[in-house]
Design an enzyme around this catalytic site. Sequence first.
Site, mmCIF file in Angstrom:
data_model
loop_
_atom_site.group_PDB
_atom_site.id
_atom_site.type_symbol
_atom_site.label_atom_id
_atom_site.label_comp_id
_atom_site.label_asym_id
_atom_site.label_seq_id
_atom_site.Cartn_x
_atom_site.Cartn_y
_atom_site.Cartn_z
ATOM 1 N N GLU A 47 -17.893 5.525 7.714
ATOM 2 C CA GLU A 47 -16.935 5.135 8.750
ATOM 3 C C GLU A 47 -17.544 4.105 9.695
ATOM 4 O OE1 GLU A 47 -14.998 8.207 10.955
ATOM 5 O OE2 GLU A 47 -13.542 6.755 11.682
ATOM 6 N N CYS A 106 -9.931 10.170 19.077
ATOM 7 C CA CYS A 106 -9.954 8.841 19.708
ATOM 8 C C CYS A 106 -8.931 7.875 19.127
ATOM 9 C CB CYS A 106 -11.330 8.204 19.577
ATOM 10 S SG CYS A 106 -12.647 9.363 19.389
ATOM 11 N N GLU A 109 -10.410 13.269 6.651
ATOM 12 C CA GLU A 109 -9.463 12.171 6.512
ATOM 13 C C GLU A 109 -8.434 12.568 5.459
ATOM 14 O OE1 GLU A 109 -12.822 11.465 6.493
ATOM 15 O OE2 GLU A 109 -12.775 10.793 8.560
ATOM 16 N N TYR A 169 -16.680 3.783 19.129
ATOM 17 C CA TYR A 169 -17.824 4.176 18.325
ATOM 18 C C TYR A 169 -19.054 4.524 19.160
ATOM 19 C CZ TYR A 169 -15.241 3.605 14.037
ATOM 20 O OH TYR A 169 -14.326 3.777 13.029
ATOM 21 N N CYS A 174 -19.110 7.415 19.834
ATOM 22 C CA CYS A 174 -19.305 8.719 19.157
ATOM 23 C C CYS A 174 -20.552 8.683 18.284
ATOM 24 C CB CYS A 174 -18.084 9.061 18.314
ATOM 25 S SG CYS A 174 -17.818 7.929 16.932
ATOM 26 N N HIS A 196 -10.915 0.693 19.409
ATOM 27 C CA HIS A 196 -11.556 1.643 18.499
ATOM 28 C C HIS A 196 -13.011 1.264 18.226
ATOM 29 C CE1 HIS A 196 -11.217 5.330 16.456
ATOM 30 N NE2 HIS A 196 -11.584 4.846 15.288
ATOM 31 N N THR A 229 -7.905 9.745 9.901
ATOM 32 C CA THR A 229 -8.824 10.679 10.553
ATOM 33 C C THR A 229 -8.066 11.767 11.315
ATOM 34 O OG1 THR A 229 -10.497 8.974 10.779
ATOM 35 C CG2 THR A 229 -10.639 10.815 12.314
ATOM 36 N N CYS A 259 -17.391 13.577 13.508
ATOM 37 C CA CYS A 259 -16.200 12.903 14.045
ATOM 38 C C CYS A 259 -15.264 13.954 14.639
ATOM 39 C CB CYS A 259 -15.506 12.145 12.914
ATOM 40 S SG CYS A 259 -13.829 11.626 13.319
HETATM 41 C C1 LIG Z 1 -14.077 7.596 7.290
HETATM 42 C C2 LIG Z 1 -12.994 6.634 7.649
HETATM 43 C C3 LIG Z 1 -12.060 6.967 8.612
HETATM 44 C C4 LIG Z 1 -11.015 6.107 8.921
HETATM 45 N N1 LIG Z 1 -10.077 6.485 9.848
HETATM 46 C C5 LIG Z 1 -8.984 5.706 10.053
HETATM 47 C C6 LIG Z 1 -7.920 6.124 10.912
HETATM 48 O O1 LIG Z 1 -7.973 7.197 11.513
HETATM 49 N N2 LIG Z 1 -6.864 5.327 11.056
HETATM 50 C C7 LIG Z 1 -6.751 4.154 10.417
HETATM 51 O O2 LIG Z 1 -5.741 3.495 10.584
HETATM 52 N N3 LIG Z 1 -7.727 3.712 9.585
HETATM 53 C C8 LIG Z 1 -8.831 4.468 9.391
HETATM 54 N N4 LIG Z 1 -9.835 4.031 8.551
HETATM 55 C C9 LIG Z 1 -9.597 2.825 7.781
HETATM 56 C C10 LIG Z 1 -10.465 1.623 8.081
HETATM 57 O O3 LIG Z 1 -9.960 0.909 9.155
HETATM 58 C C11 LIG Z 1 -10.518 0.813 6.772
HETATM 59 O O4 LIG Z 1 -11.368 1.519 5.890
HETATM 60 C C12 LIG Z 1 -10.975 -0.611 6.944
HETATM 61 O O5 LIG Z 1 -10.030 -1.349 7.650
HETATM 62 C C13 LIG Z 1 -11.258 -1.263 5.597
HETATM 63 O O6 LIG Z 1 -10.153 -1.152 4.755
HETATM 64 P P1 LIG Z 1 -10.315 -0.562 3.284
HETATM 65 O O7 LIG Z 1 -11.028 0.723 3.382
HETATM 66 O O8 LIG Z 1 -8.978 -0.581 2.666
HETATM 67 O O9 LIG Z 1 -11.308 -1.521 2.537
HETATM 68 P P2 LIG Z 1 -10.993 -2.867 1.794
HETATM 69 O O10 LIG Z 1 -9.903 -3.597 2.498
HETATM 70 O O11 LIG Z 1 -10.781 -2.601 0.353
HETATM 71 O O12 LIG Z 1 -12.348 -3.659 2.027
HETATM 72 C C14 LIG Z 1 -13.477 -3.575 1.140
HETATM 73 C C15 LIG Z 1 -14.239 -4.890 1.220
HETATM 74 O O13 LIG Z 1 -13.398 -5.965 0.798
HETATM 75 C C16 LIG Z 1 -13.324 -6.966 1.803
HETATM 76 N N5 LIG Z 1 -11.947 -7.485 1.822
HETATM 77 C C17 LIG Z 1 -10.802 -6.783 1.912
HETATM 78 N N6 LIG Z 1 -9.731 -7.602 1.900
HETATM 79 C C18 LIG Z 1 -10.212 -8.845 1.773
HETATM 80 C C19 LIG Z 1 -9.597 -10.121 1.708
HETATM 81 N N7 LIG Z 1 -8.285 -10.271 1.763
HETATM 82 N N8 LIG Z 1 -10.411 -11.197 1.608
HETATM 83 C C20 LIG Z 1 -11.765 -11.071 1.575
HETATM 84 N N9 LIG Z 1 -12.402 -9.867 1.623
HETATM 85 C C21 LIG Z 1 -11.626 -8.779 1.732
HETATM 86 C C22 LIG Z 1 -13.690 -6.263 3.113
HETATM 87 O O14 LIG Z 1 -14.203 -7.162 4.087
HETATM 88 C C23 LIG Z 1 -14.718 -5.251 2.639
HETATM 89 O O15 LIG Z 1 -15.976 -5.856 2.554
HETATM 90 C C24 LIG Z 1 -10.919 4.861 8.264
HETATM 91 C C25 LIG Z 1 -11.877 4.515 7.303
HETATM 92 C C26 LIG Z 1 -12.909 5.380 6.984
HETATM 93 C C27 LIG Z 1 -13.906 4.987 5.927
HETATM 94 S S1 SF4 Z 2 -14.216 7.023 17.292
HETATM 95 FE FE1 SF4 Z 2 -15.691 8.350 16.263
HETATM 96 S S2 SF4 Z 2 -15.102 10.436 16.743
HETATM 97 FE FE2 SF4 Z 2 -13.429 9.131 17.334
HETATM 98 S S3 SF4 Z 2 -12.053 9.174 15.598
HETATM 99 FE FE3 SF4 Z 2 -13.364 7.391 15.286
HETATM 100 S S4 SF4 Z 2 -15.156 8.124 14.131
HETATM 101 FE FE4 SF4 Z 2 -14.053 9.932 14.882
#
Ligand SMILES: Cc1cc2nc3c(=O)[nH]c(=O)nc-3n(C[C@H](O)[C@H](O)[C@H](O)COP(=O)(O)OP(=O)(O)OC[C@H]3O[C@@H](n4cnc5c(N)ncnc54)[C@H](O)[C@@H]3O)c2cc1C
Ligand code: SF4
Length: 483
Positions: free
Chosen positions: A448, A106, A259, A298, A300, A294, A193, A102
Amino acid sequence: MRMPIMTAEQYEDSLRRLNLVVYMFGERVKDVVDNPIIRPSMNAVARTYELAQRPEHEDIMAATSHITGKKINRFTHIHQSTNDLVKKSKMGRLLGRETGCCFQRCVGMDALNALSIVTFNIDAKYGTGYYKRFLRYLEYVQENDLTCDGAMTDPKGDRRLPPHQQPDPDQFLHVVEERKDGIVVRGAKAHQTGALNSHEIIIMPTISMREEDRDYAISFALPSDSQGIIYIMGRQSCDTRKLEGGSMDQGNIMFGGHEALVVLDNVFVPWDRVFMYKEYDFVGQLVETFASYHRQSYSCKVGVGDVLIGAAQTAAEYNGTERASHIRDKIIEMNQLNETLYCGCIACASEGHKEPSGTYSVNTLLANVHKQNVTRFPYEISRLAQDIAGGLMVTMPSEKDFRSPEAGKWLEKYFKANPDVPTEDRMRILRLIENITLGTAAVGYLTESMHGAGSPQAQRIMISRRVNLQQKQIAAKKLCGIK
Ligand SMILES: Cc1cc2nc3c(=O)[nH]c(=O)nc-3n(C[C@H](O)[C@H](O)[C@H](O)COP(=O)(O)OP(=O)(O)OC[C@H]3O[C@@H](n4cnc5c(N)ncnc54)[C@H](O)[C@@H]3O)c2cc1C
Ligand code: SF4
């Protein structure tokens, strides 16, 4: 005319001037840029600066600013055509292939583009002045070639409850004080990120909101080292291998991602950096627009997929299995899956459209279909890569054993496969596959792919909303004579 494009060296120097409050392994990190755990992620972002300087990549990596007419890095550009969107998809693949991880930049680009659409739409309804304010901010970002952290995801507390009903009101970021010169906010953003490699942080709300949640309906930008912002670095599997010295066990010896949890502890935001303030009826639009951009980003994963396929083919050659028909077929399967992902990110870009602000947005249905595939195909590509690699990928001793005079000779003898290939090269390619499918890079390539830009269910909801089911039923009924 001065070109507002930084070199990789200037980017690194600019990070050294930041005064970030960073914690990792329970301690304050003093030298963020040179910290061996963080450094590979900085190298990956630096690549976004370096490639923009190279004539052979200029068409993809650079763009012309629609506000100043100057040549800028595409990561600070507002898409002016579907061609711009297609180039964005190609840029993601190029950088994924260059870094194998990553490269982080982006999220900020997607936040800028989403705000260019939504600030315009809020003004159209309420007569506010957000769009002009946003353009001034955008010019500042473009002129200084800044990296922005796109911060949407709140910790969210109890997932059953909306922001205003959370037992702890800070589980969603919100305004705690309104002043003449700005607002004071409190809360946090999780999983951010590239946060430590960013000059700016752009905050957006996480979920659609109703009137009761209006204090949470805010969007703004701040310098990343503003008073009251605290970063707590997330750890990745195998991360401390970067502290061991040597150059084999890390797999990817140059690049990585990161992250962090970003805490905003009563942080002041001046009005000229606020882009949404309590217009709760536009939160859904901002979330959806950012998420669609976003999901397109992907591409990427296609670039990282290129690296993984290249590594699997090389491992097969080093193992002496590359001519076996099932190995050849597995490589074909990996390519078919990877190119299908590429089709998705090119399709949602070329089927994009112009929004009232003039910004081009992706086709939402296709962007969601693409991201849904991203939640699956990298796992299957990884499974096939591990099949081809063999078990040594996870049972191989360390580089220190390999270098030791006592143990090394046995490893050299028993891990030799293809006689034309040095044993060390075989170890290196297996470590790279380990890195992408199980190690630090698996955070970006696998988990991710699952949760980033929204968990799989979020895309299924969007697909069900956007697909024209009635049109399909009419087509079917017409053909079999149903009136
Ligand atoms: C490596 C990585 C990089 C990331 N980078 C960024 C970033 O740069 N900026 C950013 O803003 N975000 C970032 N994210 C966040 C990403 O958008 C969230 O991980 C995603 O939206 C899921 O939220 P959560 O991780 O809190 O999971 P959860 O909300 O806990 O979800 C876990 C599970 O529960 C389910 N769930 C959650 N809420 C409910 C509900 N109310 N009802 C029913 N099911 C539900 C989901 O569908 C999923 O299956 C990143 C995530 C990762 C893993
Ligand atoms: S789009 Fe891909 S490279 Fe760009 S921030 Fe997200 S995971 Fe990282």
